[in-house]
Scaffold this motif. Sequence first.
Motif, PDB file in Angstrom:
ATOM      1  N   ASP A   1      37.008   1.603  32.137  1.00 32.79           N
ATOM      2  CA  ASP A   1      35.618   2.064  32.026  1.00 32.79           C
ATOM      3  C   ASP A   1      35.125   1.988  30.585  1.00 32.79           C
ATOM      4  O   ASP A   1      33.986   1.585  30.329  1.00 32.79           O
ATOM      5  CB  ASP A   1      35.484   3.497  32.529  1.00 32.79           C
ATOM      6  N   LEU A   2      35.976   2.395  29.651  1.00 30.93           N
ATOM      7  CA  LEU A   2      35.587   2.375  28.237  1.00 30.93           C
ATOM      8  C   LEU A   2      35.359   0.956  27.748  1.00 30.93           C
ATOM      9  O   LEU A   2      34.407   0.684  27.004  1.00 30.93           O
ATOM     10  CB  LEU A   2      36.661   3.067  27.392  1.00 30.93           C
ATOM     11  N   ALA A   3      36.235   0.042  28.136  1.00 29.76           N
ATOM     12  CA  ALA A   3      36.116  -1.348  27.707  1.00 29.76           C
ATOM     13  C   ALA A   3      34.862  -2.009  28.266  1.00 29.76           C
ATOM     14  O   ALA A   3      34.193  -2.780  27.579  1.00 29.76           O
ATOM     15  CB  ALA A   3      37.355  -2.138  28.123  1.00 29.76           C
ATOM     16  N   VAL A   4      34.525  -1.696  29.496  1.00 31.12           N
ATOM     17  CA  VAL A   4      33.342  -2.283  30.131  1.00 31.12           C
ATOM     18  C   VAL A   4      32.059  -1.703  29.538  1.00 31.12           C
ATOM     19  O   VAL A   4      31.059  -2.403  29.382  1.00 31.12           O
ATOM     20  CB  VAL A   4      33.392  -2.074  31.663  1.00 31.12           C
TER      21      VAL A   4
ATOM     22  N   GLN B   1      37.639  -9.890  29.765  1.00 24.84           N
ATOM     23  CA  GLN B   1      38.384  -9.954  28.515  1.00 24.84           C
ATOM     24  C   GLN B   1      39.481  -8.901  28.467  1.00 24.84           C
ATOM     25  O   GLN B   1      40.603  -9.187  28.069  1.00 24.84           O
ATOM     26  CB  GLN B   1      37.448  -9.790  27.317  1.00 24.84           C
ATOM     27  N   ILE B   2      39.169  -7.673  28.881  1.00 25.09           N
ATOM     28  CA  ILE B   2      40.195  -6.624  28.824  1.00 25.09           C
ATOM     29  C   ILE B   2      41.298  -6.895  29.841  1.00 25.09           C
ATOM     30  O   ILE B   2      42.473  -6.617  29.576  1.00 25.09           O
ATOM     31  CB  ILE B   2      39.589  -5.201  28.989  1.00 25.09           C
ATOM     32  N   ALA B   3      40.968  -7.473  30.969  1.00 25.42           N
ATOM     33  CA  ALA B   3      41.996  -7.816  31.956  1.00 25.42           C
ATOM     34  C   ALA B   3      42.928  -8.893  31.399  1.00 25.42           C
ATOM     35  O   ALA B   3      44.160  -8.783  31.523  1.00 25.42           O
ATOM     36  CB  ALA B   3      41.351  -8.286  33.257  1.00 25.42           C
ATOM     37  N   ARG B   4      42.364  -9.920  30.757  1.00 21.63           N
ATOM     38  CA  ARG B   4      43.190 -10.970  30.157  1.00 21.63           C
ATOM     39  C   ARG B   4      44.043 -10.414  29.016  1.00 21.63           C
ATOM     40  O   ARG B   4      45.226 -10.728  28.899  1.00 21.63           O
ATOM     41  CB  ARG B   4      42.311 -12.117  29.650  1.00 21.63           C
ATOM     42  N   SER B   5      43.433  -9.584  28.185  1.00 23.20           N
ATOM     43  CA  SER B   5      44.161  -8.989  27.060  1.00 23.20           C
ATOM     44  C   SER B   5      45.308  -8.112  27.555  1.00 23.20           C
ATOM     45  O   SER B   5      46.411  -8.137  26.986  1.00 23.20           O
ATOM     46  CB  SER B   5      43.226  -8.146  26.197  1.00 23.20           C
TER      47      SER B   5
END
Length: 93
Positions: A69-72, A37-41
């Motif tokens: 790291d924080l997003a995961v 999700q963070i990669a797509r965002s």
Amino acid sequence: MDTDQPATTAKKPEFKRFRSKFNAVKLSPEQADRQGQIARSAWTALGNRDAVVAFLNTHDDALGGRPLDLAVASAEGLTAVEQAMAARAAEQG
């Protein structure tokens, strides 16, 4: 022929067996979802491969860590990183 000498037998060559050297902790399904999700965002917000890689992998003092790291790590971290990314994208125009 000398029968006192043992017969030499051809040895088969020994081959190293493939073993994975991956020792890192694997992501849980939830962590993997947040990573995707963070990669797509990031791609949507920043639109440039170099900008995405730089943002996600560079320590951010305001966030207190590396955004990826924080997003995961947690849903809260994902939200914080997405907000920071949106703010950065707005600054860049």
